[in-house]
Design a protein around this motif. Structure first.
Motif, PDB file in Angstrom:
ATOM      1  N   TRP A  73       0.795  -1.113   0.125  1.00 29.94           N
ATOM      2  CA  TRP A  73      -0.034  -0.050  -0.094  1.00 29.94           C
ATOM      3  C   TRP A  73       0.984   1.175   0.071  1.00 29.94           C
ATOM      4  CZ3 TRP A  73      -3.403  -1.532   4.803  1.00 29.94           C
ATOM      5  CH2 TRP A  73      -4.329  -2.641   4.385  1.00 29.94           C
ATOM      6  N   GLY A 130      -7.401 -13.040   1.862  1.00 30.66           N
ATOM      7  CA  GLY A 130      -6.974 -11.798   1.887  1.00 30.66           C
ATOM      8  C   GLY A 130      -7.078 -11.156   3.196  1.00 30.66           C
ATOM      9  N   ARG A 166      -7.683   2.452   5.342  1.00 34.40           N
ATOM     10  CA  ARG A 166      -7.672   1.490   4.315  1.00 34.40           C
ATOM     11  C   ARG A 166      -7.897   0.335   4.881  1.00 34.40           C
ATOM     12  NH1 ARG A 166      -3.768   1.143  -0.975  1.00 34.40           N
ATOM     13  NH2 ARG A 166      -4.489  -0.885  -1.870  1.00 34.40           N
ATOM     14  N   GLN A 198     -11.419  -0.522   5.340  1.00 33.10           N
ATOM     15  CA  GLN A 198     -12.338  -0.524   4.313  1.00 33.10           C
ATOM     16  C   GLN A 198     -11.845  -1.919   3.329  1.00 33.10           C
ATOM     17  OE1 GLN A 198     -11.034   2.909   1.997  1.00 33.10           O
ATOM     18  NE2 GLN A 198     -12.044   4.396   3.733  1.00 33.10           N
ATOM     19  N   GLU A 199     -10.853  -2.415   3.813  1.00 37.32           N
ATOM     20  CA  GLU A 199     -10.341  -3.614   2.804  1.00 37.32           C
ATOM     21  C   GLU A 199     -10.712  -4.876   3.766  1.00 37.32           C
ATOM     22  OE1 GLU A 199      -6.928  -4.008   0.786  1.00 37.32           O
ATOM     23  OE2 GLU A 199      -7.309  -1.906  -0.300  1.00 37.32           O
ATOM     24  N   ARG A 200     -10.865  -4.708   4.924  1.00 31.06           N
ATOM     25  CA  ARG A 200     -11.059  -6.056   5.903  1.00 31.06           C
ATOM     26  C   ARG A 200     -12.368  -6.568   5.430  1.00 31.06           C
ATOM     27  NH1 ARG A 200     -13.752  -5.582  11.346  1.00 31.06           N
ATOM     28  NH2 ARG A 200     -14.382  -3.792  10.265  1.00 31.06           N
ATOM     29  N   ARG A 201     -12.222  -7.856   5.059  1.00 29.97           N
ATOM     30  CA  ARG A 201     -13.333  -8.920   4.792  1.00 29.97           C
ATOM     31  C   ARG A 201     -14.139  -9.386   5.872  1.00 29.97           C
ATOM     32  NH1 ARG A 201     -10.877 -12.795  -0.265  1.00 29.97           N
ATOM     33  NH2 ARG A 201     -10.257 -10.730  -1.544  1.00 29.97           N
TER      34      ARG A 201
END
Length: 415
Positions: free
Chosen positions: A40, A57, A126, A129-132
């Motif tokens: 990132w 992920g 970030r 927001q990207e954490r599943r």
């Protein structure tokens, strides 16, 4: 670090004092960091992301912010610190427990904490927001990194950003300030004044160092005091609430919590230049002693032409912080190594306190001797600003990864 110049002096045959910084040289680790699963980029920094399982992920992220030094954060050094240099492979332990590791670095490690906190805020958001999954984030850092992330979380909460963080942690972070001996600060500035050896002086006077240090001097003859940049940082932190209120706050100290300090006799000679042809022979640094007009450094540049008297640096009423319980740095050993290029240098005590234990667990200030040497185990834990903390069994190297501390942290991360 660039190769130091060899300077010729008008009244000496050759001078070979090597430049250095507070933390010494910044050598390349033996093992390079493996390629991350994700990289990132941020305005002012970057992050290396290592998934626990690449199929899933980013699922249970733990953010570790880098600490203080000069220049850009070094991925290889960040990896080595967490995985290979201590006695506990923290990255492996985290990933085996199903947690993703996010290593946060900065373009300039010595920049203001407020500036690097902006990088941390970008990284936190970030990851959120990207954490599943739905496991809250764990956010913290080593040394200054704990202050960077603390400030970032405070600001995010004040601006009503949902940082989704369940645990904040700091690993040997100087919540109540850090300590670099006044004698070494004075030596740094003296070398700059006498021979243009600027690296350590510049490091001491960098924005982050000015914010971290409990007492600071910008020049040899300055009176040790809290730097205005530290005052400004504390004011800004207070404006954003001082501490994040949503996550559980954890603190880890590499120093002992028993009040037992280092084996450094107060007032003793810590470093003495003895080489017969050394340009700084007879220069002597002493362990900090409490009291009035205590001699901490005698600085002497030998000159045949226009010789000058030695400069004596004294302090008034400072606690005996060199020997205090806490996370240690090889401060005088580093200085000895670099000065020894010019001739013999004696150094009986290489290691001194850098982050006092009471500072790392935010339970006492550093103004009074009895507070610095407090038996933390006998204090009311509620008097700490943290919700829970742990101290090492013995005084260890600052921010060193140990099984004792690593396992304690893993047990308290979001499930």
């Amino acid at each position: 670090m660039r190769k130091p110049p060899i300077r010729k002096a008008a009244d000496m045959t050759e001078q070979t004092v090597q430049p250095w910084s507070i933390l010494g040289t910044d050598p390349a680790p033996a093992q390079a960091a493996p390629d991350p699963d994700a990289y990132w980029e941020f305005d002012g920094g970057f992050a290396l992301v290592y998934y626990a399982n690449s199929k899933f992920g980013l699922n249970r992220p733990v953010i570790f912010a880098d600490g203080f030094n000069a220049g850009r954060s070094k991925p290889d050094a960040m990896w080595a610190h967490m995985e290979t240099e201590g006695d506990y492979a923290l990255v492996s332990a985290l990933r085996e427990s199903g947690r993703d590791v996010v290593m946060l670095g900065y373009e300039e490690r010595s920049a203001r904490i407020q500036d690097n906190a902006e990088v941390a805020a970008q990284c936190i958001m970030r990851a959120a927001q990207e954490r599943r999954g739905d496991t809250p984030l764990a956010v913290g850092g080593f040394s200054m990194g704990g202050l960077v992330t603390r400030y970032a979380l405070c600001k995010l909460e004040t601006t009503r950003m949902n940082h989704q963080t369940g645990v904040y942690f700091s690993w040997d972070s100087p919540h109540r300030a850090a300590w670099i001996p006044i004698s070494l600060q004075a030596l740094a500035h003296y070398l700059k004044d006498e021979d243009g050896i600027t690296e350590m002086s510049d490091h001491v006077n960098s924005p982050a160092a000015c914010q971290l240090l409990w007492r600071h001097i910008e020049t040899v003859d300055a009176v040790p005091t809290q730097h205005q940049q530290r005052t400004d940082f504390l004011r800004d932190l207070d404006r954003f609430g001082t501490w994040p209120t949503i996550p559980v706050k954890l603190g880890l100290a590499n120093g002992s919590g028993t009040g037992t300090g280092l084996d450094v006799p107060v007032g003793s000679e810590m470093l003495k230049v003895t080489g017969g042809l050394h340009p700084y022979r007879t220069t002597t640094l002493y362990a900090q002693r409490s009291g009035a007009q205590e001699l901490v450094a005698r600085l002497k540049r030998q000159r045949i032409v226009n010789p000058q008297p030695a400069v004596e640096k004294r302090t008034d009423g400072l606690p005996e912080l060199d020997a205090a319980p806490g996370g240690t740095l090889r401060s005088f050993g580093i200085a000895r190594d670099q000065l020894a290029a010019g001739g013999a240098v004696e150094c009986d005590h290489e290691w001194v306190d850098f982050v006092p234990s009471v500072s790392a667990v935010a339970i006492r200030d550093l103004d009074e001797q009895e507070d610095v040497y407090a038996d933390i185990g006998s204090l009311d834990p509620a008097s700490s600003d943290l919700d829970e903390f742990v101290c090492s069994s013995t005084n260890e190297e600052h921010s060193r990864i140990t099984a004792e501390l690593g396992e304690w942290l893993l047990d308290r991360l979001p499930k």
